[in-house]
Design an enzyme around this catalytic site. Structure first.
Site, PDB file in Angstrom:
ATOM      1  N   TYR A  30     -22.052 -29.959  14.460  1.00  7.31           N
ATOM      2  CA  TYR A  30     -22.516 -30.461  15.717  1.00  7.31           C
ATOM      3  C   TYR A  30     -23.971 -31.095  15.450  1.00  7.31           C
ATOM      4  O   TYR A  30     -24.847 -30.700  14.709  1.00  7.31           O
ATOM      5  CB  TYR A  30     -22.956 -29.371  16.873  1.00  7.31           C
ATOM      6  CG  TYR A  30     -23.356 -29.845  18.034  1.00  7.31           C
ATOM      7  CD1 TYR A  30     -22.327 -30.333  19.035  1.00  7.31           C
ATOM      8  CD2 TYR A  30     -24.788 -29.983  18.414  1.00  7.31           C
ATOM      9  CE1 TYR A  30     -22.848 -30.750  20.336  1.00  7.31           C
ATOM     10  CE2 TYR A  30     -25.383 -30.548  19.400  1.00  7.31           C
ATOM     11  CZ  TYR A  30     -24.260 -30.962  20.430  1.00  7.31           C
ATOM     12  OH  TYR A  30     -24.874 -31.640  21.571  1.00  7.31           O
ATOM     13  N   TRP A  80     -26.477 -35.056  16.694  1.00  9.02           N
ATOM     14  CA  TRP A  80     -26.546 -36.573  17.395  1.00  9.02           C
ATOM     15  C   TRP A  80     -26.569 -37.184  16.114  1.00  9.02           C
ATOM     16  O   TRP A  80     -26.615 -38.776  16.316  1.00  9.02           O
ATOM     17  CB  TRP A  80     -27.887 -36.661  18.135  1.00  9.02           C
ATOM     18  CG  TRP A  80     -27.684 -36.358  19.435  1.00  9.02           C
ATOM     19  CD1 TRP A  80     -27.236 -35.155  20.147  1.00  9.02           C
ATOM     20  CD2 TRP A  80     -27.843 -37.374  20.462  1.00  9.02           C
ATOM     21  NE1 TRP A  80     -26.743 -35.440  21.368  1.00  9.02           N
ATOM     22  CE2 TRP A  80     -27.393 -36.554  21.585  1.00  9.02           C
ATOM     23  CE3 TRP A  80     -27.891 -38.855  20.459  1.00  9.02           C
ATOM     24  CZ2 TRP A  80     -27.222 -37.426  23.077  1.00  9.02           C
ATOM     25  CZ3 TRP A  80     -27.959 -39.492  21.705  1.00  9.02           C
ATOM     26  CH2 TRP A  80     -27.578 -38.891  22.948  1.00  9.02           C
TER      27      TRP A  80
HETATM   28  P1  PGD Z   1     -31.106 -34.105  16.210  1.00  6.65           P
HETATM   29  O1  PGD Z   1     -32.638 -33.834  16.173  1.00  6.65           O
HETATM   30  O2  PGD Z   1     -30.371 -35.251  16.836  1.00  6.65           O
HETATM   31  O3  PGD Z   1     -30.554 -32.653  17.092  1.00  6.65           O
HETATM   32  O4  PGD Z   1     -29.283 -31.246  18.180  1.00  6.65           O
HETATM   33  P2  PGD Z   1     -28.974 -32.130  17.083  1.00  6.65           P
HETATM   34  O5  PGD Z   1     -28.679 -31.137  16.098  1.00  6.65           O
HETATM   35  O6  PGD Z   1     -28.103 -33.005  17.620  1.00  6.65           O
HETATM   36  O7  PGD Z   1     -30.356 -33.646  14.586  1.00  6.65           O
HETATM   37  C1  PGD Z   1     -29.541 -34.677  14.136  1.00  6.65           C
HETATM   38  C2  PGD Z   1     -30.011 -34.606  12.583  1.00  6.65           C
HETATM   39  O8  PGD Z   1     -28.998 -35.509  12.078  1.00  6.65           O
HETATM   40  C3  PGD Z   1     -31.241 -34.817  11.997  1.00  6.65           C
HETATM   41  O9  PGD Z   1     -31.661 -33.912  11.097  1.00  6.65           O
HETATM   42  C4  PGD Z   1     -30.981 -36.272  11.395  1.00  6.65           C
HETATM   43  O10 PGD Z   1     -31.949 -36.269  10.372  1.00  6.65           O
HETATM   44  C5  PGD Z   1     -29.569 -35.968  10.868  1.00  6.65           C
HETATM   45  N1  PGD Z   1     -29.109 -37.472  10.579  1.00  6.65           N
HETATM   46  C6  PGD Z   1     -29.282 -38.650  11.234  1.00  6.65           C
HETATM   47  N2  PGD Z   1     -28.491 -39.526  10.837  1.00  6.65           N
HETATM   48  C7  PGD Z   1     -27.832 -38.781   9.818  1.00  6.65           C
HETATM   49  C8  PGD Z   1     -26.763 -39.701   8.836  1.00  6.65           C
HETATM   50  O11 PGD Z   1     -26.466 -40.689   8.988  1.00  6.65           O
HETATM   51  N3  PGD Z   1     -26.121 -38.912   8.186  1.00  6.65           N
HETATM   52  C9  PGD Z   1     -26.362 -37.571   8.101  1.00  6.65           C
HETATM   53  N4  PGD Z   1     -25.737 -36.539   7.247  1.00  6.65           N
HETATM   54  N5  PGD Z   1     -27.362 -36.865   8.773  1.00  6.65           N
HETATM   55  C10 PGD Z   1     -28.168 -37.805   9.722  1.00  6.65           C
HETATM   56  C11 PGD Z   1     -29.481 -31.464  19.493  1.00  6.65           C
HETATM   57  C12 PGD Z   1     -29.211 -30.655  20.571  1.00  6.65           C
HETATM   58  O12 PGD Z   1     -30.306 -29.618  20.887  1.00  6.65           O
HETATM   59  C13 PGD Z   1     -28.851 -30.965  21.953  1.00  6.65           C
HETATM   60  S1  PGD Z   1     -27.750 -32.361  22.046  1.00  6.65           S
HETATM   61  C14 PGD Z   1     -29.115 -30.561  23.244  1.00  6.65           C
HETATM   62  S2  PGD Z   1     -28.507 -31.347  24.671  1.00  6.65           S
HETATM   63  C15 PGD Z   1     -29.904 -29.296  23.162  1.00  6.65           C
HETATM   64  N6  PGD Z   1     -31.011 -29.351  23.842  1.00  6.65           N
HETATM   65  C16 PGD Z   1     -31.979 -28.294  23.904  1.00  6.65           C
HETATM   66  C17 PGD Z   1     -32.888 -27.833  25.010  1.00  6.65           C
HETATM   67  O13 PGD Z   1     -33.080 -28.623  25.955  1.00  6.65           O
HETATM   68  N7  PGD Z   1     -33.539 -26.897  24.781  1.00  6.65           N
HETATM   69  C18 PGD Z   1     -33.417 -26.234  23.612  1.00  6.65           C
HETATM   70  N8  PGD Z   1     -34.372 -24.942  23.781  1.00  6.65           N
HETATM   71  N9  PGD Z   1     -32.613 -26.385  22.786  1.00  6.65           N
HETATM   72  C19 PGD Z   1     -31.939 -27.385  22.890  1.00  6.65           C
HETATM   73  N10 PGD Z   1     -30.977 -27.672  21.803  1.00  6.65           N
HETATM   74  C20 PGD Z   1     -29.856 -28.595  21.635  1.00  6.65           C
END
Ligand code: PGD
Length: 829
Positions: A168, A170
């Site tokens: 999972y 972004w």
């Molecule tokens: P990101 O920080 O976007 O968070 O959780 P999510 O895991 O989606 O992490 C994406 C990762 O992908 C990053 O480490 C980035 O470096 C890596 N990445 C980016 N581009 C690439 C690529 O091209 N290739 C590879 N291999 N990696 C890449 C988000 C999730 O957290 C979400 S969507 C929600 S809505 C939730 N929100 C909350 C919240 O409101 N409160 C709490 N306490 N916890 C939450 N967790 C959830």
């Protein structure tokens, strides 16, 4: 070394390509001989004005991110600056971080393997050392061999359920280099894998809404902004902070939602913000602030609904024609069902808002055209199915669903829901292919730690039973499990169960640090791709040109999985024999054919690509006045909802028959696992709000200089009301320890009346950085809020995450000085 089969070598980029593009554009009128000349000219002028105009203004290389499209300025193969595109109505400061993303000091530079895993193999890898072991650099060939051997072994010995690759996250924008889809594509070709269902954003709402209105609703197009601006007299922001969350989008943002709110502000439309925090949007939009106790929204909505009923302000005709089950809800409101009258006074005692204010709110909503715009934080909670179900019920009682500017919208705060849909084509990304027949059933996404720790355990999920597989390998590409998941210290333990953990990442995130094999991935600025702009509008097609060569030894995810595909003997099926540019051309051509059917002419791919420019599709006038549910309202028989009754289900027989005591057939108030009146509040009196961050996207960009804007004392900020701060001798700027039985984190105090007394706000997304990784539950030095949240499903129905809630206590930190090492590289890397 890059895999030559797949990707073009990094192209030295110069202004030459822009000149080529400019020359190519001169031939635009020669396109598309199928059409009569006048129609073609009209279509081109509709589709291409920006395409042509932009050419003059360009300085850099066009690319983009979740935070917006931009031109990258590059010198000597280094990205040095960015410039927003001229069409962006609200350019986002986050784009200025792109150069820092590329050249971050904590990039994963080489393929790395955890020492004990390398020495002991998957069966003797000392999993307890994950997160604190040394790292060993290996060649790409060695790394790919190690990963492919595990895939082969596990498929043979245990089958696909042993490999959890839900992954999972972004990731980055881009329709080809979609890390999660590529991972799935590879694994579908090599025996299958365990996946998840749902998501962390809307885990509870998307499941219950399907029963109530027949679609997930949270991701549906909203009544178009021009219609809202024209018709809504009252806008109620219920638990959302759109001016912050609209900065970023799942695709590239069109930022039209921000323009919509700006227009509401200019017009002087009355806005009410219901939120324990006086958030940035409430302030900017000069909204009237009503601050309920956290996690009590359901009770508050019920109190308002009771007033509508008691004062006969509800629309009985609408309820009769368009809903089922109001009689049961009425019995619940009046106490006929359980002897408890749920009037405004009852609600006030729970939600902490004066009963007269609730009554006034009901009257105000009923007397004029009201749009309720709700966020998702209120459902990222224990019993999180209830608030959105109750909001639909409230809107149904108001009877404005399907009318211009009225009803409810659950996506105005996300990716510019309500940005009118354009006419053109849609880019379809690379596909994950077909799952083999024996692919295991998905688990609810937020049950991952429970699944890893308890193989064979069976749980309820939306009327079914799900049995957890025995996961031996986890593969993450494009997600940050150690940020996204609740109760991080529990995750640390569960994460020790699998034999092998592989992570593709550009950075040394906490998830990468807790892996066994880390494969360095490029950022999107190091590869060629394409993306749509405007999730709901489908307004733009952006090229994402490679700006700089892959950094260090990083590879594109496409190439990483191609390397694995080669080792696993499925390269041809994985790549279809195409390289990066051939894939992009294929996607573009499919999109172009759709656009042609919609009578919008586009240039051929080569011209589009060479021009370093983007496409903006026309928006049909009628789409600017589109009203959600209008067709249903006009004729519910011809346009029924996707529910069993075809109507809005205030009572759901389907849900009732599931027999859950934590999610019944009608919505209602159910005290959550932790709240200010619960037993935990004795010890932990403060209620947590884990807002989405202002200057990050989840955990992304936490490792950039933008952090200086929001970090306090070099830690994630905690907003504390002055009363709560002075009670504890905490001053603005102090280091604070926030804690409960699950964990403790170091945060920096921002003392502000913008947060209701009894509430603290800590944004999600700060990277996990335990002071002593050998000691479970040791202080997180960077302030990862999920050390404090709990890991329980929202209910038996949706099993959504409860990341938005927890009770906690705070104190001024007086321990030894602790260096923040969240963004440091680990030993050996
Ligand atoms: P990101 O920080 O976007 O968070 O959780 P999510 O895991 O989606 O992490 C994406 C990762 O992908 C990053 O480490 C980035 O470096 C890596 N990445 C980016 N581009 C690439 C690529 O091209 N290739 C590879 N291999 N990696 C890449 C988000 C999730 O957290 C979400 S969507 C929600 S809505 C939730 N929100 C909350 C919240 O409101 N409160 C709490 N306490 N916890 C939450 N967790 C959830």
């Amino acid at each position: 070394m890059k895999n030559k089969t797949m990707t073009n070598e990094a192209i030295p980029l110069s202004r030459r390509r822009f000149l080529t593009g400019a020359a190519a554009l001169m031939s635009v009128p020669l396109l598309c001989g199928l059409w009569p000349k006048s129609a073609l000219a009209q279509a081109i002028s509709q589709a291409l004005p920006q395409f042509v105009a932009l050419r003059q203004a360009q300085q850099g290389i066009l690319t983009g991110a979740h935070w917006g499209a931009f031109e990258a300025l590059v010198q000597d193969d280094r990205m040095v600056d960015v410039k927003p595109i001229q069409d962006d109505p609200a350019p986002n400061e986050l784009i200025t971080m792109a150069p820092h993303q590329v050249h971050a000091p904590n990039r994963v530079k080489y393929p790395m393997v955890r020492k004990s895993w390398l020495e002991g193999g998957p069966l003797n890898c000392k999993p307890e050392l994950r997160g604190r072991d040394e790292w060993v650099r290996v060649s790409w060939d060695k790394a790919l061999t190690l990963v492919s051997e595990q895939i082969t072994r596990l498929q043979k010995e245990h089958g696909p359920q042993a490999i959890y690759a839900g992954s999972y996250g972004w990731k980055s924008v881009g329709m080809l280099h979609n890390s999660r889809t590529l991972l799935h594509r590879l694994l579908n070709l090599t025996g299958g894998f365990g996946d998840y269902s749902g998501d962390y954003s809307t885990g509870a709402a998307q499941v219950i809404m399907a029963h109530v209105v027949g679609s997930m609703e949270v991701y549906e197009q909203q009544t178009a902004w021009p219609n809202v601006i024209e018709n809504s007299k009252l806008v109620v922001l219920w638990g959302c902070n759109p001016l912050i969350t609209l900065k970023n989008s799942w695709n590239m943002p069109d930022h039209e939602g921000l323009a919509g709110f700006e227009a509401l502000k200019k017009k002087g439309t009355r806005i009410i913000s219901i939120d324990p925090i006086y958030n940035e949007s409430a302030r900017d939009l000069k909204a009237h602030w009503i601050a309920p106790r956290p996690y009590t929204d359901s009770a508050m909505i019920i109190g308002i609904a009771h007033t509508l009923l008691a004062e006969k302000l509800h629309d009985a005709d609408f309820l009769k024609s368009y809903t089922v089950g109001f009689d049961k809800f009425e019995a619940y409101l009046t106490g006929k069902e359980d002897g408890v009258v749920k009037d405004a006074d009852w609600a006030a005692a729970i939600c902490g808002i004066d009963a007269n204010t609730l009554r006034e709110l009901a009257r105000e909503m009923a007397k004029q055209r009201t749009m309720i715009m709700a966020g998702w934080g209120i459902q990222r909670q224990h019993r999180g199915e209830q608030p959105h179900w109750l909001l639909v019920t409230l809107a149904a009682m108001l009877g404005q669903i399907g009318l211009p500017g009225g009803g409810f919208g659950f996506s105005y705060h996300y990716s510019s829901g309500g940005s009118p849909t354009a006419r053109g084509g849609i880019l379809a990304g690379i596909s994950a292919g077909k799952a083999p027949k024996n692919a295991p059933a998905s688990i609810p996404v937020a049950r991952i730690a429970d699944c890893l720790a308890n193989p064979g355990k069976t749980i309820n999920f939306n009327g079914a039973r799900v049995t957890y597989p025995d996961v031996k390998m986890v593969y993450v590409a494009g997600g940050n499990t150690f940020h996204q998941h609740q109760d991080t210290n529990n995750l640390v333990k569960a994460w020790q169960r699998p034999q092998t953990i592989v992570v593709n990442e550009p950075y040394w995130t906490a998830t990468a640090k807790h892996a066994d094999i880390v494969l360095p991935a490029t950022t999107s600025y190091e590869r060629n791709d394409m993306e749509m702009g405007g999730d709901y509008s489908q307004l733009y097609v952006f090229p994402m040109h490679q700006c700089v060569p892959p950094q260090h030894e990083s590879r594109n995810d496409f190439d990483i999985f191609a390397g694995l595909a080669e080792k696993l003997g499925v390269l041809e099926a994985y790549s279809n024999g195409k390289n990066e540019m051939q894939w992009l051309k294929g996607m573009y051509d499919d999109m172009k054919a759709q656009a042609r059917d919609a009578r919008v002419a586009l240039p051929p791919f080569d011209m589009f690509w060479a021009s370093n420019n983007y496409i903006r599709f026309p928006i049909p006038e009628q789409n600017k006045q589109w009203v959600r549910f209008a067709d249903f309202r006009e004729n519910p028989l011809l346009n029924p909802l996707g529910t069993p009754s075809g109507k809005i289900e205030i009572y759901s027989d389907t849900v009732e028959k599931m027999g859950y005591d934590d999610c019944r057939g009608i919505p209602g108030w159910m005290p959550p696992h932790e709240w200010y009146q619960g037993p935990q509040a004795q010890k932990y009196p403060l209620s947590l709000n884990t807002a989405h961050p202002v200057n990050r996207l989840h955990s992304q960009l936490d490792n950039t200089p933008l952090r200086k804007k929001y970090a306090v004392a070099d830690r994630e900020a905690i907003w504390i009301n002055p009363d709560d701060a002075s009670l504890r001798g905490i001053a603005d700027g102090d280091l604070v320890r926030a804690f409960n039985d699950r964990g403790q984190i170091l945060v920096g105090a921002k003392v502000t009346p913008d947060v209701r007394p009894g509430v603290v706000r800590i944004s999600e997304g700060a990277w996990f950085d335990p002071a002593n990784p050998a000691e479970p539950g040791s202080l997180c030095k960077n302030g990862n809020v999920n050390c404090l949240t709990f890991d329980i499903g929202s209910s038996s129905l949706a099993q959504g995450n409860c990341g938005h809630m927890a009770q906690l206590e705070i104190e001024k930190y007086q321990g030894p000085a602790l260096e923040n090492t969240a963004h440091a590289v680990p030993v050996g890397a």
